[in-house]
Design a protein around this motif. Structure first.
Motif, mmCIF file in Angstrom:
data_model
loop_
_atom_site.group_PDB
_atom_site.id
_atom_site.type_symbol
_atom_site.label_atom_id
_atom_site.label_comp_id
_atom_site.label_asym_id
_atom_site.label_seq_id
_atom_site.Cartn_x
_atom_site.Cartn_y
_atom_site.Cartn_z
ATOM 1 N N ASP A 1 -5.714 5.882 7.356
ATOM 2 C CA ASP A 1 -6.102 5.304 6.059
ATOM 3 C C ASP A 1 -6.259 6.374 4.989
ATOM 4 O O ASP A 1 -5.901 6.156 3.821
ATOM 5 C CB ASP A 1 -7.418 4.536 6.202
ATOM 6 C CG ASP A 1 -7.290 3.370 7.166
ATOM 7 O OD1 ASP A 1 -6.155 3.096 7.590
ATOM 8 O OD2 ASP A 1 -8.318 2.757 7.494
ATOM 9 N N LYS A 2 -6.806 7.525 5.372
ATOM 10 C CA LYS A 2 -7.089 8.579 4.397
ATOM 11 C C LYS A 2 -5.984 9.639 4.321
ATOM 12 O O LYS A 2 -5.737 10.208 3.266
ATOM 13 C CB LYS A 2 -8.415 9.263 4.733
ATOM 14 C CG LYS A 2 -9.620 8.352 4.649
ATOM 15 C CD LYS A 2 -10.900 9.095 5.005
ATOM 16 C CE LYS A 2 -12.115 8.182 4.928
ATOM 17 N NZ LYS A 2 -13.357 8.896 5.311
ATOM 18 N N ASP A 3 -5.369 9.879 5.472
ATOM 19 C CA ASP A 3 -4.419 10.986 5.535
ATOM 20 C C ASP A 3 -2.992 10.589 5.160
ATOM 21 O O ASP A 3 -2.103 11.433 5.111
ATOM 22 C CB ASP A 3 -4.434 11.609 6.935
ATOM 23 C CG ASP A 3 -5.805 12.161 7.278
ATOM 24 O OD1 ASP A 3 -6.533 12.520 6.338
ATOM 25 O OD2 ASP A 3 -6.147 12.239 8.470
ATOM 26 N N THR A 4 -2.762 9.283 4.959
ATOM 27 C CA THR A 4 -1.433 8.833 4.535
ATOM 28 C C THR A 4 -1.600 7.863 3.377
ATOM 29 O O THR A 4 -2.718 7.507 3.011
ATOM 30 C CB THR A 4 -0.687 8.127 5.687
ATOM 31 O OG1 THR A 4 -1.272 6.835 5.911
ATOM 32 C CG2 THR A 4 -0.753 8.934 6.973
ATOM 33 N N ARG A 5 -0.479 7.399 2.864
ATOM 34 C CA ARG A 5 -0.543 6.418 1.773
ATOM 35 C C ARG A 5 -0.374 4.997 2.302
ATOM 36 O O ARG A 5 -0.082 4.072 1.545
ATOM 37 C CB ARG A 5 0.537 6.713 0.728
ATOM 38 C CG ARG A 5 1.957 6.838 1.259
ATOM 39 C CD ARG A 5 2.906 7.451 0.235
ATOM 40 N NE ARG A 5 4.246 7.672 0.770
ATOM 41 C CZ ARG A 5 5.246 6.813 0.607
ATOM 42 N NH1 ARG A 5 5.048 5.689 -0.053
ATOM 43 N NH2 ARG A 5 6.428 7.073 1.120
ATOM 44 N N PHE A 6 -0.559 4.815 3.618
ATOM 45 C CA PHE A 6 -0.418 3.497 4.221
ATOM 46 C C PHE A 6 -1.584 3.261 5.175
ATOM 47 O O PHE A 6 -1.592 3.761 6.309
ATOM 48 C CB PHE A 6 0.917 3.395 4.974
ATOM 49 C CG PHE A 6 1.232 1.991 5.446
ATOM 50 C CD1 PHE A 6 1.803 1.086 4.579
ATOM 51 C CD2 PHE A 6 0.955 1.595 6.741
ATOM 52 C CE1 PHE A 6 2.087 -0.205 5.009
ATOM 53 C CE2 PHE A 6 1.242 0.311 7.171
ATOM 54 C CZ PHE A 6 1.816 -0.593 6.295
#
Length: 594
Positions: free
Chosen positions: A391-396
């Motif tokens: 959730d935080k480390d990607t844009r998805f």
């Protein structure tokens, strides 16, 4: 019938009044005084016997209210109390507004008690001296001597207790600074006011232990003044005993070793002073670990002289080295790993690598596909426990059903290479039952919890909002397939079989009908035809003019004679233009222009 003779008393009174009017001022005053004594209701008390000679001392002719003012003029001390709000007369409620005679009545004889004091009920709180402690049980006569005004009783301790003073006046006359009225021998003196507070064992010492022969001034306040004979150091440490000792107990040392620059912590706080200080010991005592523990160094100086960087004072074999100070904190499984597992050589000559892959390359089940930054996903607690936050480390963000699927379901190649797209269609294109008609915005209707459940589509945002009966129709009634855009939008496309007009009125059903109900129709004959309905025509049923036809059409002639030929009383003699004379209000209403 009354006596014709005037009594002697009244005769004397009338004669005296006459003399006042006709004789001089001297005899007149004598006469007036005689009259006053004559009408006096009784003798005055002993307290006012002198005022009996002159009634005007207490009375003003024809003005009773002035009497209290005369009383206060004479009794100046009471008047001062009332004005100042002090003493009994100044503190007792409403005394200042009441007449003096209300409480102090005169002319009742020499022996009359004009004070009227009830000693058993008198409230001493209305005086300037409250009775507290033992004073509350003392008899009135013990303080108020006979024949002396109550207000003049002494109020200082020494005035009554001078003979009881064991200090013989050496401590002054302010007894209350030490003693309390509850009990004479109960002393409440605050020794802290002398700049020498009685703390610890000093609080239990009797006064005369320090103040010999009641010598109160000049008593020494330094420890050595009293305890010189008790000094086991024989003066070697000076006279500032309080630097180490406290008043609670002579043997309880409170010396703050921190002031020396060497805090006593752990085992150091329990050893005897002589272990480091004294004969045969270095002077001054060393402050470094190696200065005392060189012979105990199991590393043989291999790790340097800074023992405290690893060891603590609590226990020699208890290592407390803060590995975080090296830039590599020991977390999780690293914390329980033996030092030598990583430090295979002396720490001063070689520093081991700190990257995960340096130690765990053989454990990399990804075979390098995910790069060397193991810490992005894995953590020290357990190699198998992944902490990667999608959730935080990607844009998805992984929500709903996405959260439960395996990483490999989406990531077909190494995760170091980003996915080409995060749209629904990039993964679900083959599953699209709409065949791409609705675009890639699947999230407008579907949600991530379930592909087939909780579909949230708002038909209002289409070119065909669902109104009236349409809102309750099942989707499949209009949408035969999932290619929703193929559904028709014209009324006739769905309702051709329901058309009672057989197409005679065209396909614009909405001109008359609305989606609220097929039978709810509205047709404006005035605007939608060339024949507005006026007069009697407005109440005629449609079928009267528009008879059913096989073709469903409602077309009718607009000429009067087409409907009213049977009603023509002129039998066509005046032609067919009936409207020249008749109007729609009534057939018999004739407008004849002559």
């Amino acid at each position: 019938m009354s006596s014709p003779f005037i009594s002697t008393r009244w005769f004397v009174l009338i004669a005296a009044i006459y003399l006042i009017g006709v004789v001089g001022s001297g005899p007149r005053a004598m006469a007036q005084s005689a009259i006053e004594r004559l009408v006096s209701p009784g003798k005055l008390s002993d307290a006012h016997i002198e005022q009996e000679k002159e009634c005007s001392s207490c009375h003003t002719s024809f003005n009773k209210k002035a009497q209290s003012g005369l009383c206060r003029d004479c009794h100046e001390d009471i008047d001062a109390d009332i004005l100042a709000g002090s003493g009994f007369h100044g503190k007792f409620p409403d005394v200042g507004e009441a007449e003096c005679k209300t409480c102090h009545t005169e002319h009742e004889g020499r022996a009359a008690d004009i004070v009227g004091l009830n000693a058993s009920e008198f409230d001493h709180t209305f005086t300037d001296y409250r009775l507290e402690g033992k004073h509350a049980s003392v008899a009135c006569a013990d303080c108020h001597a006979s024949g002396v005004s109550y207000a003049k009783a002494p109020q200082t301790c020494i005035a009554c207790h001078k003979e009881d003073d064991p200090h013989f006046g050496r401590l002054g006359t302010d007894c209350s600074s030490c003693h309390v009225p509850e009990r004479w021998e109960r002393v409440s003196f605050d020794h802290a006011t002398t700049n020498f507070a009685l703390l610890g064992a000093h609080a239990d010492v009797t006064c005369d232990a320090c103040h010999v022969n009641q010598v109160w001034e000049g008593t020494g306040t330094e420890c050595i003044d009293c305890h010189k004979a008790d000094d086991p150091h024989a003066g070697r440490f000076g006279t500032a005993c309080a630097d180490c000792h406290g008043p609670s107990s002579w043997s309880r040392i409170k010396f703050d070793h921190d002031t020396t620059g060497f805090r006593l912590t752990g085992r150091h706080s329990t050893i005897e002073c002589a272990s480091c200080h004294g004969p045969g010991k270095p002077d001054p005592a060393p402050k470094t670990c190696i200065g005392c523990h060189k012979s105990d160094d199991v590393h043989k100086a291999q790790n340097g002289p800074d023992c405290a960087s690893c060891h603590s004072t609590n226990k020699w074999d208890q290592v407390s080295f803060n590995h975080a100070s090296t830039g590599f904190p020991l977390l999780g499984k690293h914390e329980t790993t033996k030092c030598e597992a990583c430090h295979t050589r002396p720490i001063h000559s070689w520093t081991p690598p700190t990257e995960c892959i340096d130690c765990h390359r053989e454990n990399d089940e990804h075979k390098g596909l995910l790069g060397p930054d193991c810490g992005d996903c894995h953590q020290e607690v357990s190699w198998a426990q992944v902490r990667f936050d999608h959730d935080k480390d990607t844009r998805f963000a992984l929500v709903g059903a996405h959260d439960a699927i395996e990483c490999a379901a989406c990531h077909k190649i190494a995760t170091t290479t980003a996915l080409p797209s995060v749209s629904c269609g990039s993964c679900h294109q083959e599953e699209d039952p709409h065949k791409g008609q609705l675009g890639d915005g699947c999230g407008q209707c579907h949600n991530v919890d379930s592909w087939t459940q909780k579909v949230n589509f708002n038909h209002e945002f289409t070119d065909f909002p669902l109104l009236g009966k349409h809102a309750s129709v099942d989707c499949a009634a209009c949408h035969q397939t999932k290619a929703f855009l193929d559904a028709p939008v014209a009324c006739n496309d769905c309702h051709s079989q329901d058309d009672v007009h057989k197409g005679g009125l065209g396909q614009e059903c909405a001109t008359c009908h609305n989606p609220g109900g097929w039978s709810f129709w509205v047709f404006d004959h005035s605007t939608q035809t060339s024949f507005p309905l006026t007069g009697k025509h407005s109440s005629v049923p449609c079928g009267a003019c528009h008879s059913p036809r096989s073709d469903g059409k409602f077309k009718a002639s607009s000429r009067c004679v087409s409907c009213h030929s049977a009603d023509d009383k002129h039998r066509g003699a005046f032609g067919t233009s009936c409207e020249r004379c008749h109007n729609t209000e009534a057939f018999w209403a004739v407008d004849i222009v002559r």
